[in-house]
Design an enzyme around this catalytic site. Structure first.
Site, PDB file in Angstrom:
ATOM      1  N   HIS A 286     -15.914  58.340  36.232  1.00 40.35           N
ATOM      2  CA  HIS A 286     -17.369  58.331  36.237  1.00 40.35           C
ATOM      3  C   HIS A 286     -17.879  57.814  37.822  1.00 40.35           C
ATOM      4  O   HIS A 286     -18.589  56.847  37.883  1.00 40.35           O
ATOM      5  CB  HIS A 286     -18.126  57.392  35.106  1.00 40.35           C
ATOM      6  N   GLN A 487      -7.512  67.767  24.982  1.00 44.95           N
ATOM      7  CA  GLN A 487      -8.260  68.795  25.365  1.00 44.95           C
ATOM      8  C   GLN A 487      -8.659  69.892  24.355  1.00 44.95           C
ATOM      9  O   GLN A 487      -9.694  70.484  24.105  1.00 44.95           O
ATOM     10  CB  GLN A 487      -7.747  69.594  26.671  1.00 44.95           C
TER      11      GLN A 487
HETATM   12 ZN   LIG Z   1     -21.243  61.847  33.390  1.00 48.28          ZN
END
Ligand SMILES: [Zn+2]
Length: 573
Positions: A286, A487
């Site tokens: 992030h 995933q």
């Molecule tokens: Zn984000």
């Protein structure tokens, strides 16, 4: 007067010390010293049952005889003078004379002020707590150096204060200088067009892009730089520099005509982008580059769906700015962690989307400053609308609201109306959500390294959760998750249903976001199968090895258990 009783052992011999709670520190030390029959210069160490060194002081935690401490004389020195002289020589100054000087100064202050001034008192308290920290190792548990699960969730977590993930001033200044130098560059038309594509053609790899020889010519006052278009591509592969990313963000604001429509001064936009850059942390996923990926996807979607003809520029400004700000000051620990560890953020926002509320608050902190307020020339009504919109969009990125928002979108889809504000609001939330999790819509060479970064951040968190005795989210647990398994489920059950609904409104998106995600799903499904086969093979060979060990020499093995002719099939009834 209230007294404390401390139980401890010295050389295996049980002892106990009793002293009044407000007794001077030196008296407590002397008490222990005499119990250990130690001389005045011997060094004493007191350990708690966990084996940590604890400070011998009046604030010692009282204990019971069955949880007694252990006292040790770890080094005895009959003559402190040589030690003191040695220390003084090594340090370059004499500690005891410094101590005397300090005592003299303290006395002087006391005489002049009549009492210990509050500031001195406060400093002494800080020194004491620092000494306590040096002498005990418990506070190191959050660094992963010391494992202690017994504390459970009782302690508020120190993680929100972890400053190391913040960017340093030097780092920021360096990037800012570069950005300001580059911001006057003229970015070529080719790059501008390339930026508008929400995904890159999956058939085109980095080499092919380079071969296209589409070159961007950036004019700088005195020199000319030639960049290949693959730079944009490489940028998404996480190699482009932060200053260059800021230039590209500037291009987005310019090409959507926000600069002219909202009268945004170039210096204010630059300051805003710099502050945004500064407030993204150095964490695996992030970070500022994730901010760019999400914003670039939003920008691409705006162009591809021709939103400029369907929504007004205030809405578009809300969407782009929300994408830019959506993960500001992310600490790398998700909401579940914030809530379970009772961090400052969870306390401040009452467990309601603590992170998203924080990202949004930081965004408006930046916008509160005139020099970085890109909305400063807007009317009050426009500002109000923008603030409401940004809050809505950023809060929508909390994945715990995924189904709520997707269901709302599904319910309005059949009668979707661009003139209806509620409908537009939901669409804006869907667009930022799609952009936020759009990595898998990018070519594998771009998407896969990002997945590695995400898993790294997840594993960091689950490791800490284990250390702190907090609940561990299964999809973040390195012992339970593999890359493909993380995933396939996510693409099938979260990503695909969301992307498909958006493509229902904008069929043109099918080839740009749905097709690549399908390919990614195939890729990870194959990988998952391969991994399963490998595991089965390994288990089989391990079993075979075990059977070999168990079977006596010359013994006959049952064909049904080692996969003989009918070994794989269940017996017919
Ligand atoms: Zn984000």
């Amino acid at each position: 007067m209230e007294a404390k009783v401390i139980y401890f052992t010295v050389n295996g011999r049980p002892e106990q010390a009793e002293f009044p709670v407000n007794c001077p520190a030196q008296d407590v030390k002397d008490l222990f010293r005499s119990a250990a029959e130690a001389g005045p210069h011997d060094i004493l160490k007191l350990y708690n049952p966990k084996g940590n060194i604890i400070n011998i002081s009046p604030s010692l935690e009282p204990n019971s005889p069955n949880l007694c401490y252990k006292l040790e004389v770890v080094a005895a020195d009959c003559n402190s003078e040589p030690l003191g002289a040695e220390l003084a020589g090594a340090l370059g100054f004499d500690l005891s004379s410094m101590e005397k000087r300090l005592q003299g100064l303290e006395k002087k202050i006391l005489i002049e002020a009549g009492e210990t001034p509050a500031v001195v008192y406060e400093m002494k308290k800080q020194v004491d707590s620092f000494r306590e920290k040096l002498e005990s190792v418990e506070h190191l548990s959050w660094l992963g150096l010391f494992k202690d699960l017994s504390e459970g969730t009782l302690k508020p977590s120190p993680f929100y204060h972890k400053r190391t993930l913040r960017k340093t001033r030097e780092e920021c200044e360096h990037v800012r200088e570069k950005f300001l130098q580059m911001s006057s560059l003229e970015v070529s038309e080719e790059v501008r067009q390339y930026l508008k594509t929400p995904t890159f053609d999956n058939c085109v790899d980095v080499e092919t892009v380079s071969q296209l020889s589409l070159r961007i010519i950036l004019h700088y006052r005195r020199w000319m730089a030639v960049y290949s278009l693959s730079c944009v591509f490489v940028c998404l592969c996480r190699q482009w520099e932060d200053a260059e990313i800021m230039v590209l963000l500037q291009v987005m604001y310019t090409d959507l005509e926000f600069i002219t429509t909202f009268n945004i001064e170039p210096e204010v936009l630059q300051q805003f982008l710099f502050e945004v850059y500064r407030r993204y942390n150095n964490i695996p996923f992030h970070n500022f580059k994730h901010c760019f990926c999400v914003t670039q996807m939003m920008y691409g979607l705006i162009w591809l769906t021709d939103l400029r003809s369907k929504m007004d520029s205030v809405d578009l400004l809300i969407m782009l700015t929300s994408a830019v700000c959506h993960d500001l000051d992310h600490t790398g620990y998700n909401n579940a962690y914030q809530i379970n560890a009772r961090t400052e953020l969870a306390l401040r926002y009452n467990d309601i989307s603590p992170l998203e509320n924080h990202h949004c608050a930081v965004a408006f902190e930046i916008l509160e400053r005139t020099e970085s307020n890109v909305f400063r020339n807007l009317s009050l009504d426009q500002y109000k609308r923008i603030r409401e919109g940004i809050i809505k969009c950023i809060l929508a990125t909390d994945m715990s609201r995924h189904n709520e928002i997707l269901n709302k979108f599904k319910s309005i889809l059949p009668t979707f109306d661009f003139t209806n504000k509620d409908h537009r609001d939901v669409l804006m939330m869907i667009l930022i959500k799609v952009s936020d999790i759009s990595n898998e819509a990018r070519p594998m060479e771009v998407a896969e390294p990002w997945l590695d970064c995400l898993l790294q951040e997840f594993f960091n968190q689950s490791d800490v959760e284990k250390l702190e005795g907090l609940p561990v989210t299964p999809f973040m647990d390195r012992d339970k998750v593999t890359k493909p398994s993380s995933q396939t489920g996510f693409i099938r059950f979260v990503l695909m249903p969301l992307f498909i609904e958006l493509a229902n409104l904008f069929p043109c998106l099918e080839q740009h976001i749905i097709d690549p995600v399908r390919k990614a799903l195939d890729y990870y499904t194959e990988m998952e199968k391969a991994l399963e086969t490998e595991q089965q093979n390994r288990a089989q060979s391990e079993n075979a090895a075990k059977n070999k060990e168990v079977t006596p020499a010359g013994g006959r093995r049952d064909s049904r258990t080692d996969g003989g002719p009918d070994g794989g099939k269940p017996a017919a009834q």
